[in-house]
Every structure is written in structure tokens, then in C-alpha cells.
Write an enzyme that holds these catalytic residues in place. Structure first.
Site, PDB file in Angstrom:
ATOM      1  N   GLU A  33       0.797  -1.228   0.000  1.00 12.44           N
ATOM      2  CA  GLU A  33       0.000   0.000   0.000  1.00 12.44           C
ATOM      3  C   GLU A  33       0.828   1.276   0.000  1.00 12.44           C
ATOM      4  O   GLU A  33       0.388   2.297  -0.520  1.00 12.44           O
ATOM      5  CB  GLU A  33      -0.946   0.005   1.217  1.00 12.44           C
ATOM      6  CG  GLU A  33      -2.127  -0.923   1.041  1.00 12.44           C
ATOM      7  CD  GLU A  33      -2.955  -1.053   2.303  1.00 12.44           C
ATOM      8  OE1 GLU A  33      -3.827  -0.214   2.514  1.00 12.44           O
ATOM      9  OE2 GLU A  33      -2.714  -2.005   3.060  1.00 12.44           O
ATOM     10  N   ASP A  63      -2.284  -4.431   3.662  1.00  7.76           N
ATOM     11  CA  ASP A  63      -2.355  -4.609   5.121  1.00  7.76           C
ATOM     12  C   ASP A  63      -3.241  -5.789   5.522  1.00  7.76           C
ATOM     13  O   ASP A  63      -4.233  -6.095   4.847  1.00  7.76           O
ATOM     14  CB  ASP A  63      -2.891  -3.330   5.778  1.00  7.76           C
ATOM     15  CG  ASP A  63      -1.829  -2.241   5.863  1.00  7.76           C
ATOM     16  OD1 ASP A  63      -0.662  -2.533   5.564  1.00  7.76           O
ATOM     17  OD2 ASP A  63      -2.169  -1.098   6.235  1.00  7.76           O
ATOM     18  N   ASP A 107      -5.862  -6.652   7.224  1.00  8.26           N
ATOM     19  CA  ASP A 107      -7.149  -6.374   7.862  1.00  8.26           C
ATOM     20  C   ASP A 107      -8.227  -6.287   6.787  1.00  8.26           C
ATOM     21  O   ASP A 107      -7.960  -6.511   5.601  1.00  8.26           O
ATOM     22  CB  ASP A 107      -7.083  -5.090   8.700  1.00  8.26           C
ATOM     23  CG  ASP A 107      -6.632  -3.873   7.904  1.00  8.26           C
ATOM     24  OD1 ASP A 107      -6.652  -3.920   6.651  1.00  8.26           O
ATOM     25  OD2 ASP A 107      -6.257  -2.864   8.523  1.00  8.26           O
ATOM     26  N   GLU A 109      -9.760  -3.748   5.438  1.00  6.94           N
ATOM     27  CA  GLU A 109      -9.500  -2.730   4.423  1.00  6.94           C
ATOM     28  C   GLU A 109      -8.431  -3.205   3.448  1.00  6.94           C
ATOM     29  O   GLU A 109      -8.547  -3.049   2.231  1.00  6.94           O
ATOM     30  CB  GLU A 109      -9.065  -1.424   5.098  1.00  6.94           C
ATOM     31  CG  GLU A 109      -9.471  -0.167   4.369  1.00  6.94           C
ATOM     32  CD  GLU A 109     -10.974   0.053   4.353  1.00  6.94           C
ATOM     33  OE1 GLU A 109     -11.469   0.591   3.339  1.00  6.94           O
ATOM     34  OE2 GLU A 109     -11.657  -0.322   5.318  1.00  6.94           O
ATOM     35  N   TYR A 133       1.935  -5.169  13.520  1.00  7.97           N
ATOM     36  CA  TYR A 133       0.794  -4.435  12.954  1.00  7.97           C
ATOM     37  C   TYR A 133       0.024  -3.710  14.055  1.00  7.97           C
ATOM     38  O   TYR A 133      -0.266  -4.279  15.103  1.00  7.97           O
ATOM     39  CB  TYR A 133      -0.125  -5.391  12.207  1.00  7.97           C
ATOM     40  CG  TYR A 133      -1.136  -4.672  11.347  1.00  7.97           C
ATOM     41  CD1 TYR A 133      -0.735  -3.743  10.398  1.00  7.97           C
ATOM     42  CD2 TYR A 133      -2.498  -4.911  11.506  1.00  7.97           C
ATOM     43  CE1 TYR A 133      -1.655  -3.081   9.613  1.00  7.97           C
ATOM     44  CE2 TYR A 133      -3.433  -4.257  10.720  1.00  7.97           C
ATOM     45  CZ  TYR A 133      -3.005  -3.336   9.777  1.00  7.97           C
ATOM     46  OH  TYR A 133      -3.921  -2.673   9.006  1.00  7.97           O
ATOM     47  N   ARG A 189      -3.021  -2.182  14.115  1.00  8.24           N
ATOM     48  CA  ARG A 189      -4.488  -2.181  14.231  1.00  8.24           C
ATOM     49  C   ARG A 189      -4.917  -3.571  14.686  1.00  8.24           C
ATOM     50  O   ARG A 189      -5.100  -4.475  13.882  1.00  8.24           O
ATOM     51  CB  ARG A 189      -5.143  -1.802  12.899  1.00  8.24           C
ATOM     52  CG  ARG A 189      -4.854  -0.367  12.490  1.00  8.24           C
ATOM     53  CD  ARG A 189      -5.625   0.050  11.251  1.00  8.24           C
ATOM     54  NE  ARG A 189      -5.280   1.411  10.867  1.00  8.24           N
ATOM     55  CZ  ARG A 189      -4.347   1.729   9.981  1.00  8.24           C
ATOM     56  NH1 ARG A 189      -3.672   0.757   9.369  1.00  8.24           N
ATOM     57  NH2 ARG A 189      -4.080   2.984   9.692  1.00  8.24           N
ATOM     58  N   HIS A 218      -4.134 -11.058  14.615  1.00  9.91           N
ATOM     59  CA  HIS A 218      -2.809 -10.449  14.795  1.00  9.91           C
ATOM     60  C   HIS A 218      -2.385 -10.538  16.247  1.00  9.91           C
ATOM     61  O   HIS A 218      -3.202 -10.705  17.143  1.00  9.91           O
ATOM     62  CB  HIS A 218      -2.835  -8.974  14.370  1.00  9.91           C
ATOM     63  CG  HIS A 218      -3.457  -8.746  13.044  1.00  9.91           C
ATOM     64  ND1 HIS A 218      -2.975  -9.332  11.900  1.00  9.91           N
ATOM     65  CD2 HIS A 218      -4.538  -8.021  12.682  1.00  9.91           C
ATOM     66  CE1 HIS A 218      -3.730  -8.966  10.874  1.00  9.91           C
ATOM     67  NE2 HIS A 218      -4.686  -8.184  11.328  1.00  9.91           N
TER      68      HIS A 218
END
Length: 690
Positions: free
Chosen positions: A8, A81, A83, A85, A300, A302, A346
Site C-alpha cells: 500500500e 495490510d 485487515d 481494508e 501491525y 491495528r 494479529h
């Protein structure tokens, strides 16, 4: 063979490229490449809520480059990433590049390190459509709420307003707290403190009045109650009637998850949630470490999982063994209880390698990166250390017919607190002198003090995030953007660290509660989060979830339109003490296209308007003019001379009402807990406390 890896961000691409080496090309998509259109709803509600994705404006050259790179590659890996999103971005990229969704071309990295990248590349999988559908459901749900409710608010309240599933619930929480504060009626209460000395000691200790000598609790509500007891205590002898000794253990706090990192960074560092996440993103994606190159320093960021890998446990224990006495290492690794509803994909937020100590990498990091990394590193290592052991003592002291109590503790073994202590300073106790039953004590001072109960405190970013998390509203990735949104929309303002609702925030919340109670209802919003989690786990259908929401929502909207026909809700103007020089009325604060301004309430008879000028204490150290509070284009507060541009004085530091003892000029205070207070006048050099 030529292999293409798409991530990203350029920083992440640079770090990963270093670990993959030759044969791999690593490029960045710069986030999403397609999205719902901004100018319209972009969702075909009648056709199973089909989203109408379009290429994001300005992304055409990048998309062209990605397609060209893909064409030249024998194998493509989607490494966005880990997740919802990130999964959606990978899905969009796969569709855009014509990749088969049955191919194992999706890789994820919990940490951007050599081992993290290698293990991620060794376990490619297909794009997880349950994750994608959870993201689509959230995006479409929020789009429907925003695009259907916002026009209603424009018509009935004011243009430019908006509503959102999570943001409106958050504003509602802040409004409710403000109403509690307004409704609060302070209650008077008193306490009596005896400062006592044991023979042979010089420092008195404090004992608080408890009640009768028989042990019955007495609450002091008035001055008369207090004075009566103070009179009865005149000449009384103070004697230790009971001493209880014990030990208490304090266990370390667990490693950070997203919410606790944001809370602790706010409390300790004064960081807003967005600032915390910006620095954390940089630490995760990789920073240039002198002599080493690009390294991802944390896992990570989040996450709401407290899980720690066996490798990380072992690394922390080895570090503690090498740098601390054996007593600081517990016999076994700690494990922390998973909180209800946590996603366990995670690990907790931790350093990728404990040997990268904060001191070792300080010179390679920005100030924000260093402060946050130090917080994360210390919290993680401390979480693997031994308990602190405290010797506790509580004493009962009899004086006449009354009883006082004192308590304190001393630290027998500091344990994890040698590195990191999550307790507030005010929670730290004091030691009592050695006391035994029957000891006679001398009264040093006796005082009765009046107090009033305090209203509940306004929310800060930290306490709001904690409340959102406890109520299951939003997810780790949404806390910071939710707070940014409600501030940007003008529903909430910051007063120092506190979040206070504006009149527009209160009016909109009241209107939404009247007609769209679910949108601001905490339990309903939490239930929607649970439904999104079920979609992610493959336990429910995303289209069915949207249908179940949209039917009642559509009915509420239609009812509101009919009920409010020919009506509107005014946002009251905020009156000021500034008098209109043209007609004598008190001017009010209004909001226009370019922000807030002062206007005469006598419009249209009087059309006087003016800029809002915020004066500060003190004077300009260059020319003696007034110092005004101003805002940069980025919204950051600074201070400048009223005589600008003739006088170019400006500063980020806050003017105080204090004057320099050396030259009489205004003193300024730098931000932060350790911010120094200094004189800004050329040639003076005074710094308070030095």
C-alpha cells in the site's frame, strides 16, 4: 522468474524490497485504487446493494504503471495490510489486474521484518471474500447512512452537516455526558485530617477521620457536624488501636492493543489519536536505521488481540535475563486473557526485535516515532517481567470517642516497575512510620476541610476511545478517524484535552434521537459491529445484514420527512460579550463557508461582521503589540503579533501572564509536560527554574 509484490505504501515497499532481494519488484498502490463515487450514493439498493465502484480520481497513471508491471511479471503477490481494508484493496487489485480469485496470490505480514516477510511469502492464500464482504458491508452501510441522512439534515437544520453510524453514536455519548454535567448538583461534604507524629520521628503522617471509636462510619455533611467533632477532639490523646500488615502484588499491564496504545499515548505523551496512529504506521512500515537500513520496528498496529508469539516471548525473556537480575524474570511466560469479541488474527502491538532498544534507534527516529516506540518497547518488555511486591500497612488510631485511619505501603521489590509503571502518580502510596498497637502519637495539626462532589469529567480522546471500545462501537481502525470526523464536522470542539459538544452537535443529536434512534443508540451500533464480525467469520450473509438494516431505516426516513414537513431546527447562535460598534447589540458567532466569524444579530438591519480575534496574555517581545491566537492552514494553533506583517513575530509556544524577572517581557511556555517556560526577548535568555 520476475515476481511482483504490491503493497500500500512506498515506505513499506522499500522495507519489503530489502528482504526479498533480486527477482522481486515491490510497488505501492498508494491505498485504494477504486472506491464508491463521491458525487452520488453509488449503491444499487434494489439490486442486492451492489456497489458501483469507480477508479479514484488521479489514480489513472498509477493504475497504468501497475498494469504494465503486472504484465511483465510471471507471478503477482497482493501484500496489502492484514485487515478488512487491506483485503478489500487486494480484491480490487486482483479484479483490476485480471487475477483469478482461486489463485493463492494473497500474502500478509504481521511485521515487516526478515522473518515476518519470509513467513508471509511462504504462506500465500486466496483472497478472503468473507473479509472483503465485511469491509463492503461496512462501507455500504456507512454510505447509506451518510448519503440518506445528510440531505435530511441539510434541509431541516443546516447545509454541510452529516450523520454517520459510528460518528453519531460517538457524538451522542459526548452530548449525554454534557447533559449529565449540566444536571449535576454538587453535594457538600467535609473531612477531618489529623497529622500525627510518632515519638522519635520528624515527619508527620496523615490519618483520616472515619467515625466512632466503636467502628461505626460517620459521614460529615456540614460545617456544624465537623465543628462539633473538632471541639470534642480538643485535648484528646491519639493512640494506635490496631495495625494490619500485609503484602500486595502488582502485575504488569499487558502489551498494547490499538485502543490502549491511543489512550496511553494521550495520557503520557499528549498525543491525539491520529498522531499516535501516524507514528505507529511509520514504525510498522519501516524506518531507516543507521547501519542497518529499513526496518519495521513494531508489529501491525491495528489489533485488539493480546496474543504474543512464542518467538517474541523467548526474545523478551532472553533480554530480561541478560540485562536484569534473575528475580525480574518470572518462571513462565505470561499470557493475557483475550477480551470478549477480540479478533485474534494479529498479535498485540510489540517491538519486532527487543534488541532494538529505544536508545539504540533514537538517532534514526523522529521525535514522535521515538516517543511512541519507547512506550511500546517498555510496555512489552515490562509485560514479561516479574510482579512488583508491596508491603502494606493500615493503622487505626483512636482519639477520644472517635476513630481515624491511615494506610500506606512501601516497595519491597520493584519488579516490572523498574522499567514501566502504568499507574498514575496519584495512585502511588506513601510509607507510614513503624507503628505498633498501643503506640502514643502526638497531634501535629488537626484540620476540617470543606469539599463538594464533582460532576463527571468531560470525555478526552483517551476516555472516549475507552468507552467506544467497552461498548463495542467501531473497531481498532475506526477510533482515530471517528474522532477526527466529529471534530472536523464541528459537532465537538477541544477545550484543552476535553471534548465538548457544540450547539450543532447537540441539535443534530436531539433530532437523530427523535427520528432515527438506532443511529445514535450505543447498543444498536454495537450489534451492527457484531454482525460485521459474523460476516468476516463467514457466519452470516452480508446482503441479508444490509437488508435487515435498510428496511426499518427507510421507514424511519420516510416518517421523519412527513413529520418534519414545513418545519426546521435552528442551531442557536452563540452570544459573545463583543458589542457591535454600529448598533450596540452583542455580536454572535456564526459559521460560514470559511469557518466561524462574528456577526451582528440585527441582520438585515445591521450587516456588521468581523473576524474572531482571540487575544492572549502578555505582549509581543519585538514591538510590544498584542499577541493573538491564530491557526495555520493545517489547523494547528500558533501565536502572532497583532501588527503582522509589519512585525513578523510568531511562535508555537503559549504566551503566559507571567513577566520575565530579568527584563519584564512576556514569558512563553513550550508544549508538553516537561515544556520549559522562557523569555523570548532577544538577548535575554531567561529560563524559569534554571
Amino acid at each position: 522468474m520476475s515476481k511482483l509484490v504490491i503493497v500500500e505504501s512506498p515506505a513499506k515497499a522499500k522495507t519489503i524490497k530489502k528482504y526479498l532481494g533480486r527477482g522481486y519488484e515491490v510497488v505501492a498502490s498508494m491505498g485504494h485504487v477504486i472506491d464508491l463515487p463521491k458525487s452520488q450514493l453509488g449503491v444499487d439498493i434494489e439490486n442486492n446493494f451492489t456497489p458501483k465502484y469507480i477508479q479514484i480520481k488521479g489514480k489513472a497513471p498509477l493504475v497504468k504503471e501497475l498494469k504494465a508491471a503486472a504484465k511483465k511479471s510471471d507471478k503477482i503477490f497482493l501484500a496489502t495490510d492484514p485487515d478488512r481494508e487491506g483485503e478489500a484493496i487486494s480484491w480490487h487489485l486482483a479484479n483490476m489486474l485480471g487475477l483469478s480469485l482461486s489463485d493463492k496470490n494473497r500474502v500478509t505480514f504481521n511485521e515487516i521484518t526478515k522473518s515476518g516477510v519470509k513467513s508471509g511469502m511462504a504462506a500465500p492464500r486466496t483472497v478472503d471474500m468473507d473479509l472483503v464482504n465485511a469491509q463492503q458491508a461496512r462501507r455500504i452501510l456507512d454510505r447509506i447512512v451518510g448519503y440518506k441522512l445528510s440531505p435530511f439534515l441539510w434541509k431541516k437544520v443546516r447545509r454541510g452537516l452529516s450523520a454517520g453510524r459510528v460518528q453519531s453514536a460517538a457524538v451522542g455519548i459526548i452530548v449525554d455526558r454534557e447533559n449529565e454535567i449540566r444536571a449535576f448538583k454538587p453535594q457538600e461534604y467535609w473531612d477531618i485530617t489529623a497529622e500525627l507524629l510518632k515519638d522519635g520521628t520528624k515527619k508527620p503522617f496523615s490519618a483520616k477521620f472515619y467515625g466512632t471509636a466503636a467502628g461505626k462510619k460517620v459521614n460529615l455533611k456540614t460545617k456544624a457536624d465537623t465543628d462539633k467533632i473538632l471541639k470534642a477532639l480538643q485535648g484528646a490523646a491519639y493512640t494506635v488501636s490496631e495495625v494490619k500488615k500485609g503484602t500486595r502484588k502488582r502485575t504488569p499491564a499487558p502489551p498494547f492493543i490499538t485502543s490502549t496504545l491511543q489512550q496511553e499515548a494521550s495520557r503520557r505523551l499528549g498525543f491525539q489519536a491520529s498522531r499516535t496512529m501516524r507514528a505507529a504506521q511509520q514504525l510498522y512500515e519501516g524506518v531507516e536505521i543507521k547501519g542497518t537500513g529499513a526496518v519495521g520496528l513494531i508489529t501491525y498496529m491495528r489489533t485488539d488481540s493480546l496474543r504474543i508469539s512464542d518467538e517474541a516471548h523467548a526474545g523478551a525473556r532472553a533480554f530480561i535475563t541478560e540485562h536484569y537480575d534473575a528475580a525480574y524474570l518470572p518462571k513462565t511466560s505470561r499470557s493475557y486473557q483475550k477480551k470478549k469479541g477480540a479478533q485474534d488474527a494479529h498479535e498485540a502491538i510489540r517491538p519486532t526485535n527487543v534488541d532494538y532498544t529505544p536508545a539504540a534507534v533514537k538517532d534514526s527516529l523522529s521525535t514522535d516515532q521515538y516517543k511512541l516506540y519507547k512506550l511500546i518497547w517498555e510496555r512489552f518488555v515490562a509485560s514479561e517481567m516479574s510482579d512488583a511486591v508491596l508491603d502494606t500497612v493500615s493503622a487505626s488510631v483512636t482519639a477520644g470517642d472517635y476513630l481515624f485511619k491511615a494506610s500506606g505501603y512501601s516497595v519491597r521489590f520493584d519488579g516490572f516497575t523498574v522499567l514501566y509503571d502504568s499507574a498514575d502518580k496519584q495512585e502511588k502510596g506513601t510509607a507510614l512510620p513503624p507503628l505498633e498497637k498501643g503506640d502514643a502519637l502526638q497531634l501535629h495539626r488537626l484540620s476540617g476541610d470543606q469539599h463538594f462532589t464533582e460532576p463527571p469529567a468531560r470525555y478526552t480522546e483517551a476516555s472516549l476511545i475507552k468507552t467506544l471500545e467497552e461498548n463495542g462501537i467501531g473497531r481498532p481502525s475506526t477510533y482515530a478517524p471517528t474522532i477526527a470526523t466529529i471534530l472536523d464536522r464541528g459537532y465537538v470542539v477541544r477545550e484543552q484535552k476535553s471534548l465538548k459538544p457544540t450547539q450543532s452537535g447537540e441539535v443534530v443529536t436531539e433530532l437523530l434521537r427523535e427520528f432515527f434512534s438506532d443511529i445514535v443508540d450505543v447498543k444498536f451500533t454495537a450489534k451492527m459491529e457484531e454482525d460485521l464480525d459474523k460476516i468476516e467469520e463467514g457466519g452470516t450473509d452480508w446482503v441479508g445484514t444490509l437488508s435487515a438494516f435498510y428496511g426499518p431505516f427507510k421507514e424511519e426516513l420516510e416518517h421523519a420527512e412527513k413529520a418534519m414537513e414545513g418545519q426546521d431546527r435552528k442551531i442557536p447562535d452563540e452570544e459573545t460579550d463583543i458589542v457591535c460598534e454600529k448598533c450596540g447589540r452583542k455580536m454572535v458567532i456564526k459559521t460560514g463557508r470559511f469557518g466561524k466569524f462574528l456577526a451582528c444579530p440585527g441582520y438585515p438591519e445591521c450587516k456588521n461582521t468581523k473576524k474572531i480575534v482571540v487575544e492572549t496574555p502578555g505582549v509581543c517581545p519585538k514591538c510590544g503589540g498584542k499577541i493573538l491566537e491564530k491557526k495555520s492552514k493545517a489547523g494547528r494553533k500558533y501565536f502572532g503579533c497583532e501588527n503582522n506583517p509589519k512585525c513578523d513575530f510568531m511562535t508555537w509556544d503559549t504566551p503566559t501572564a507571567d513577566k520575565c524577572p530579568q527584563c519584564g517581557s512576556t514569558l512563553f511556555k513550550k508544549a508538553g509536560r516537561a515544556g520549559k517556560t522562557y523569555c523570548a526577548k532577544d538577548g535575554c535568555g531567561f529560563v524559569k527554574g534554571e
